[in-house]
Design a protein around this motif. Structure first.
Motif, PDB file in Angstrom:
ATOM      1  N   PHE A 258       0.856  -1.174   0.000  1.00 17.45           N
ATOM      2  CA  PHE A 258       0.000   0.000   0.000  1.00 17.45           C
ATOM      3  C   PHE A 258       0.904   1.239   0.000  1.00 17.45           C
ATOM      4  O   PHE A 258       1.542   1.550   1.004  1.00 17.45           O
ATOM      5  CB  PHE A 258      -0.885   0.021   1.250  1.00 17.45           C
ATOM      6  CG  PHE A 258      -1.861  -1.120   1.338  1.00 17.45           C
ATOM      7  CD1 PHE A 258      -3.193  -0.943   0.991  1.00 17.45           C
ATOM      8  CD2 PHE A 258      -1.451  -2.380   1.766  1.00 17.45           C
ATOM      9  CE1 PHE A 258      -4.103  -1.993   1.084  1.00 17.45           C
ATOM     10  CE2 PHE A 258      -2.341  -3.439   1.855  1.00 17.45           C
ATOM     11  CZ  PHE A 258      -3.674  -3.239   1.506  1.00 17.45           C
ATOM     12  N   LEU A 271      -4.315   5.760  -2.597  1.00 15.07           N
ATOM     13  CA  LEU A 271      -3.279   4.744  -2.454  1.00 15.07           C
ATOM     14  C   LEU A 271      -3.090   4.011  -3.775  1.00 15.07           C
ATOM     15  O   LEU A 271      -4.023   3.866  -4.563  1.00 15.07           O
ATOM     16  CB  LEU A 271      -3.670   3.720  -1.387  1.00 15.07           C
ATOM     17  CG  LEU A 271      -3.895   4.232   0.038  1.00 15.07           C
ATOM     18  CD1 LEU A 271      -4.876   3.331   0.753  1.00 15.07           C
ATOM     19  CD2 LEU A 271      -2.587   4.298   0.792  1.00 15.07           C
ATOM     20  N   VAL A 273      -2.170   0.298  -4.736  1.00 13.49           N
ATOM     21  CA  VAL A 273      -2.073  -1.028  -4.123  1.00 13.49           C
ATOM     22  C   VAL A 273      -1.468  -1.987  -5.142  1.00 13.49           C
ATOM     23  O   VAL A 273      -1.969  -2.108  -6.269  1.00 13.49           O
ATOM     24  CB  VAL A 273      -3.451  -1.535  -3.661  1.00 13.49           C
ATOM     25  CG1 VAL A 273      -3.331  -2.956  -3.108  1.00 13.49           C
ATOM     26  CG2 VAL A 273      -4.033  -0.598  -2.608  1.00 13.49           C
TER      27      VAL A 273
END
Length: 285
Positions: A258, A271, A273
């Motif tokens: 993350f 974010l 990921v």
């Protein structure tokens, strides 16, 4: 201590001045912040003022790569394609300027202002190449505070970020830097609130809003993160790092990385990921 508020302020600033100009001056950022937090505790600095001061100090420690919009998330105009293939994405993005490329994001021809692009709707024969502006390039390592100064002095609003090999790694705007200081600005690069919380950006990467609920994330990725202590993915990451994350910070959890791609003084907002590759099995001797 005097009961007079003005006298209290005067005494504090006199003491703070003595710290800066005498032998007990702060020797590092943390000592400086400690002094400023004393002012905040005494109600000399408001909450917003304290957050902005912390933002200024944080910007001094950041680089362009920490604040940029990653390459995979850049909206560009590719003139090697028919305009119908990219015009919808451009209109949806709602930005005021776009990089124009020819076949590849590393082949940047220039920057086109959205107001110039409007002419394409009136005149299908409009030649985009003739109205491009010179792009500005900065290295990933460019200090954010230096970049902000250059934005102001040269009156630029956008720069393309390049890696050590000269490839485009992202895009950064003056608003991206300012948000680290003053907090979120309702500007051209704010994420569309109606957009999906989880968007695939190619390969093993996804763009995930920090406000995404933990149970929604678990359902999409097949993970089993607990939502007992927090409801959102942003809360999960903040808890793991034990502070409000800054852009560029990352944490590895349950086979996923993350990485914070957008954050302001008060909260993490976006974010990236990445599903990490599983380690190869160890061959028995």
């Amino acid at each position: 201590m005097s009961d007079n508020p003005e006298e209290s302020k005067k005494n504090f600033f006199e003491k703070l001045s003595e710290k800066f100009f005498h032998e007990d001056a702060p020797e590092n950022t943390q000592e400086l912040l400690d002094d400023l937090h004393q002012a905040h505790d005494k109600k000399i600095l408001t909450d917003d003022a304290m957050l902005m001061i912390e933002g200024v100090i944080r910007v001094h420690e950041l680089r362009a790569e920490d604040l940029m919009i990653p390459r995979a998330q850049m909206t560009v105009i590719d003139i090697s394609e028919d305009s119908q293939s990219w015009i919808k994405d451009v209109v949806k993005a709602g930005h005021s300027r776009f990089p124009v490329v020819d076949g590849d994001k590393d082949n940047v021809l220039g920057i086109l202002l959205a107001k110039d692009l409007l002419r394409l709707f009136v005149n299908p024969q409009y030649q985009i190449r003739e109205h491009l502006r010179q792009p500005v390039y900065v290295p990933e390592s460019k200090p954010a505070d230096v970049l902000l100064k250059e934005f102001r002095l040269k009156r630029n609003h956008m720069a393309l970020v390049v890696d050590e090999f000269g490839s485009i790694s992202g895009l950064i705007t003056i608003e991206d830097v300012l948000e680290e200081i003053v907090g979120e600005i309702d500007d051209e690069y704010d994420t569309d609130k109606s957009a999906s919380d989880i968007v695939s950006v190619g390969g093993n990467h996804w763009r995930v809003k920090a406000a995404t609920r933990i149970d929604d994330f678990n359902r999409v990725f097949g993970t089993h993160f607990s939502d007992d202590k927090y409801d959102s993915v942003g809360g999960l990451i903040s808890d793991e790092l034990e502070h409000v994350p800054h852009a560029g910070e990352f944490v590895d959890l349950d086979g996923y990385r993350f990485k914070v791609t957008k954050a302001v003084a008060r909260q993490v907002q976006m974010l990236n990921v990445e599903k990490l590759a599983e380690p190869a099995p160890v061959e028995p001797n």
